[in-house]
Design a protein around this motif. Structure first.
Motif, PDB file in Angstrom:
ATOM      1  N   TYR A  91       0.826  -1.217   0.000  1.00 43.49           N
ATOM      2  CA  TYR A  91       0.000   0.000   0.000  1.00 43.49           C
ATOM      3  C   TYR A  91       0.861   1.268   0.000  1.00 43.49           C
ATOM      4  N   PHE A  92       1.800   1.365   0.943  1.00 36.82           N
ATOM      5  CA  PHE A  92       2.581   2.591   1.058  1.00 36.82           C
ATOM      6  C   PHE A  92       3.611   2.718  -0.067  1.00 36.82           C
ATOM      7  N   SER A  93       4.086   1.606  -0.588  1.00 34.70           N
ATOM      8  CA  SER A  93       4.978   1.678  -1.750  1.00 34.70           C
ATOM      9  C   SER A  93       4.217   2.177  -2.972  1.00 34.70           C
ATOM     10  N   ALA A  94       2.969   1.748  -3.123  1.00 27.44           N
ATOM     11  CA  ALA A  94       2.141   2.233  -4.229  1.00 27.44           C
ATOM     12  C   ALA A  94       1.878   3.727  -4.089  1.00 27.44           C
ATOM     13  N   MET A  95       1.621   4.175  -2.880  1.00 26.10           N
ATOM     14  CA  MET A  95       1.385   5.603  -2.657  1.00 26.10           C
ATOM     15  C   MET A  95       2.639   6.414  -2.969  1.00 26.10           C
ATOM     16  N   THR A  96       3.803   5.912  -2.533  1.00 21.08           N
ATOM     17  CA  THR A  96       5.061   6.598  -2.819  1.00 21.08           C
ATOM     18  C   THR A  96       5.351   6.611  -4.315  1.00 21.08           C
ATOM     19  N   ALA A  97       5.122   5.477  -4.975  1.00 19.43           N
ATOM     20  CA  ALA A  97       5.345   5.395  -6.421  1.00 19.43           C
ATOM     21  C   ALA A  97       4.438   6.360  -7.170  1.00 19.43           C
ATOM     22  N   PHE A  98       3.194   6.488  -6.728  1.00 22.04           N
ATOM     23  CA  PHE A  98       2.257   7.423  -7.357  1.00 22.04           C
ATOM     24  C   PHE A  98       2.761   8.857  -7.227  1.00 22.04           C
ATOM     25  N   ALA A 176      -9.895  13.501 -13.785  1.00 19.87           N
ATOM     26  CA  ALA A 176     -10.479  13.239 -12.471  1.00 19.87           C
ATOM     27  C   ALA A 176     -10.485  14.500 -11.618  1.00 19.87           C
ATOM     28  N   ARG A 177      -9.420  15.297 -11.707  1.00 23.32           N
ATOM     29  CA  ARG A 177      -9.369  16.548 -10.946  1.00 23.32           C
ATOM     30  C   ARG A 177     -10.434  17.527 -11.427  1.00 23.32           C
ATOM     31  N   MET A 178     -10.639  17.574 -12.725  1.00 22.39           N
ATOM     32  CA  MET A 178     -11.665  18.473 -13.264  1.00 22.39           C
ATOM     33  C   MET A 178     -13.059  18.050 -12.828  1.00 22.39           C
ATOM     34  N   ASP A 179     -13.229  16.765 -12.567  1.00 28.04           N
ATOM     35  CA  ASP A 179     -14.519  16.265 -12.076  1.00 28.04           C
ATOM     36  C   ASP A 179     -14.689  16.474 -10.579  1.00 28.04           C
ATOM     37  N   GLY A 180     -13.673  17.016  -9.927  1.00 27.97           N
ATOM     38  CA  GLY A 180     -13.768  17.337  -8.509  1.00 27.97           C
ATOM     39  C   GLY A 180     -13.260  16.265  -7.570  1.00 27.97           C
ATOM     40  N   ALA A 181     -12.575  15.246  -8.089  1.00 27.55           N
ATOM     41  CA  ALA A 181     -12.043  14.181  -7.228  1.00 27.55           C
ATOM     42  C   ALA A 181     -10.833  14.675  -6.456  1.00 27.55           C
ATOM     43  N   SER A 182     -10.755  14.306  -5.188  1.00 25.39           N
ATOM     44  CA  SER A 182      -9.598  14.665  -4.375  1.00 25.39           C
ATOM     45  C   SER A 182      -8.404  13.788  -4.747  1.00 25.39           C
ATOM     46  N   GLU A 183      -7.222  14.179  -4.270  1.00 25.34           N
ATOM     47  CA  GLU A 183      -6.014  13.426  -4.612  1.00 25.34           C
ATOM     48  C   GLU A 183      -6.051  12.011  -4.037  1.00 25.34           C
ATOM     49  N   MET A 184      -6.555  11.874  -2.820  1.00 22.05           N
ATOM     50  CA  MET A 184      -6.639  10.544  -2.219  1.00 22.05           C
ATOM     51  C   MET A 184      -7.665   9.678  -2.940  1.00 22.05           C
ATOM     52  N   ARG A 185      -8.755  10.312  -3.398  1.00 29.01           N
ATOM     53  CA  ARG A 185      -9.752   9.534  -4.136  1.00 29.01           C
ATOM     54  C   ARG A 185      -9.189   9.097  -5.487  1.00 29.01           C
ATOM     55  N   ILE A 186      -8.425   9.963  -6.132  1.00 31.17           N
ATOM     56  CA  ILE A 186      -7.786   9.592  -7.398  1.00 31.17           C
ATOM     57  C   ILE A 186      -6.862   8.405  -7.184  1.00 31.17           C
ATOM     58  N   PHE A 187      -6.108   8.437  -6.089  1.00 30.32           N
ATOM     59  CA  PHE A 187      -5.172   7.342  -5.817  1.00 30.32           C
ATOM     60  C   PHE A 187      -5.909   6.036  -5.565  1.00 30.32           C
ATOM     61  N   HIS A 188      -6.957   6.084  -4.740  1.00 33.86           N
ATOM     62  CA  HIS A 188      -7.634   4.851  -4.336  1.00 33.86           C
ATOM     63  C   HIS A 188      -8.551   4.284  -5.420  1.00 33.86           C
ATOM     64  N   THR A 189      -9.188   5.135  -6.204  1.00 37.39           N
ATOM     65  CA  THR A 189     -10.185   4.642  -7.159  1.00 37.39           C
ATOM     66  C   THR A 189      -9.642   4.488  -8.580  1.00 37.39           C
ATOM     67  N   ALA A 191      -5.708   5.095  -9.544  1.00 36.75           N
ATOM     68  CA  ALA A 191      -4.314   4.644  -9.633  1.00 36.75           C
ATOM     69  C   ALA A 191      -4.100   3.279  -8.995  1.00 36.75           C
ATOM     70  N   LEU A 192      -4.661   3.074  -7.810  1.00 31.80           N
ATOM     71  CA  LEU A 192      -4.407   1.824  -7.094  1.00 31.80           C
ATOM     72  C   LEU A 192      -4.901   0.593  -7.854  1.00 31.80           C
ATOM     73  N   PRO A 193      -6.131   0.590  -8.412  1.00 30.12           N
ATOM     74  CA  PRO A 193      -6.545  -0.592  -9.195  1.00 30.12           C
ATOM     75  C   PRO A 193      -5.652  -0.844 -10.405  1.00 30.12           C
ATOM     76  N   MET A 194      -5.146   0.217 -11.021  1.00 32.50           N
ATOM     77  CA  MET A 194      -4.282   0.030 -12.177  1.00 32.50           C
ATOM     78  C   MET A 194      -2.912  -0.484 -11.793  1.00 32.50           C
ATOM     79  N   MET A 195      -2.506  -0.247 -10.542  1.00 33.24           N
ATOM     80  CA  MET A 195      -1.206  -0.711 -10.069  1.00 33.24           C
ATOM     81  C   MET A 195      -1.253  -2.123  -9.492  1.00 33.24           C
ATOM     82  N   MET A 196      -2.435  -2.694  -9.357  1.00 28.51           N
ATOM     83  CA  MET A 196      -2.559  -3.981  -8.684  1.00 28.51           C
ATOM     84  C   MET A 196      -1.732  -5.109  -9.306  1.00 28.51           C
ATOM     85  N   PRO A 197      -1.622  -5.215 -10.639  1.00 27.76           N
ATOM     86  CA  PRO A 197      -0.752  -6.269 -11.173  1.00 27.76           C
ATOM     87  C   PRO A 197       0.688  -6.136 -10.700  1.00 27.76           C
ATOM     88  N   ALA A 198       1.223  -4.908 -10.685  1.00 26.29           N
ATOM     89  CA  ALA A 198       2.596  -4.688 -10.217  1.00 26.29           C
ATOM     90  C   ALA A 198       2.701  -4.941  -8.720  1.00 26.29           C
TER      91      ALA A 198
END
Length: 281
Positions: A91-98, A176-189, A191-198
């Motif tokens: 989890y935290f490595s994915a956040m750092t990588a993002f 996503a930012r233009m749609d009003g998503a926060s940075e944490m929401r962008i990461f969780h909804t 970036a994180l699913p796209m990083m799951m294979p890695a």
């Protein structure tokens, strides 16, 4: 009607590849099969030579093993540490990588180079200093120094960052930012699913590395009830259990099973999650 020469050649090449793969598979399976079979045989049967027929001494081997070490206590301790390290590190490595992949901040390049340098330094070099630090913080004989430092995994961060840059376009974040998503929401909804294979790929190595970790628990843990499975298996070498090879094989088999399960589970997850990184320009 006979097939054309090109089809014959292609069929022969594929057959040769399949035969080679089957031979490699058998060569990989035989050691594990022998380990399981020898765990059911007595010491005399193991010394008698190779056999694919299971023995009848599984209960005796388990009793001899349990009389010297609490194998399931070590199993539980290793499982707790390995699972927590794998989950938190992923989890935290994915956040750092993002952050390294899509954010601009002062000192970013310096920090990334420093992280690459840390990948090349063996962890054993700082063992004495880490022991003194854990002692001063009052963390000796606990799982905390075995879990918290392992969360910072430079290689996992590097691998996930490189993967994320290939599958995720910055325009997706901007949308996503233009749609009003926060940075944490962008990461969780997003970036994180796209990083799951890695993440799943690196989780295999993280889990295996944490499960097989021997030096750190040996140095930092003092209470027998907190020993991990590799430490307990190391104690068997100079004990009476070492005279019973069947018991040793049984202990090794118990210690290997979680690694095999984790590898099989995460391997399936990698295959099923490849499509998570699809991005249409």
């Amino acid at each position: 009607m006979t097939p054309p020469p090109k089809q014959k050649k292609a069929w022969f090449g594929k057959s040769l590849i399949y035969v080679g793969l089957i031979a490699l598979t058998i060569a990989c399976i035989i050691p594990f099969l022998m380990m399981i079979i020898n765990a059911t045989r007595s010491n005399e049967e193991v010394l008698s030579g190779f056999s694919l027929i299971p023995g009848n001494s599984l209960a005796e081997n388990y009793a001899a093993l349990s009389s010297y070490v609490n194998i399931w206590s070590g199993f539980k301790n290793s499982l707790i540490i390995a699972v927590l390290v794998t989950v938190l590190s992923g989890y935290f490595s994915a956040m750092t990588a993002f952050g390294f992949a899509f954010y601009q901040f002062k000192g970013k390049n310096v920090l990334f180079v420093f992280m690459l340098v840390m990948m090349m330094i063996p962890g054993q070099l700082g063992l004495i200093g880490f022991y003194e630090l854990s002692k001063n913080l009052g963390l000796l004989d606990s799982f905390i120094p075995l879990i918290v430092p392992a969360i910072a995994s430079p290689f996992t961060v590097f691998f996930v960052r490189q993967y994320l840059q290939t599958v995720m376009h910055p325009s997706l974040i901007e949308a996503a930012r233009m749609d009003g998503a926060s940075e944490m929401r962008i990461f969780h909804t997003i970036a994180l699913p796209m990083m799951m294979p890695a993440i799943a790929t690196m989780s295999i190595f993280t889990f295996i590395g944490s499960w097989n970790n021997y030096i750190m628990p040996l140095v930092l843990l003092f209470s027998p009830e907190k020993y991990t499975l590799p430490v307990l298996m190391g104690f068997l070498k100079g004990s009476q259990v070492a005279e019973n090879l069947g018991s040793l094989y049984l202990g090794i088999a118990i210690s290997v099973v979680p690694i095999m399960i984790a590898f099989l589970f995460l391997s399936k997850y990698i295959v099923s999650s490849i499509s998570a990184g699809a991005v249409k320009e």
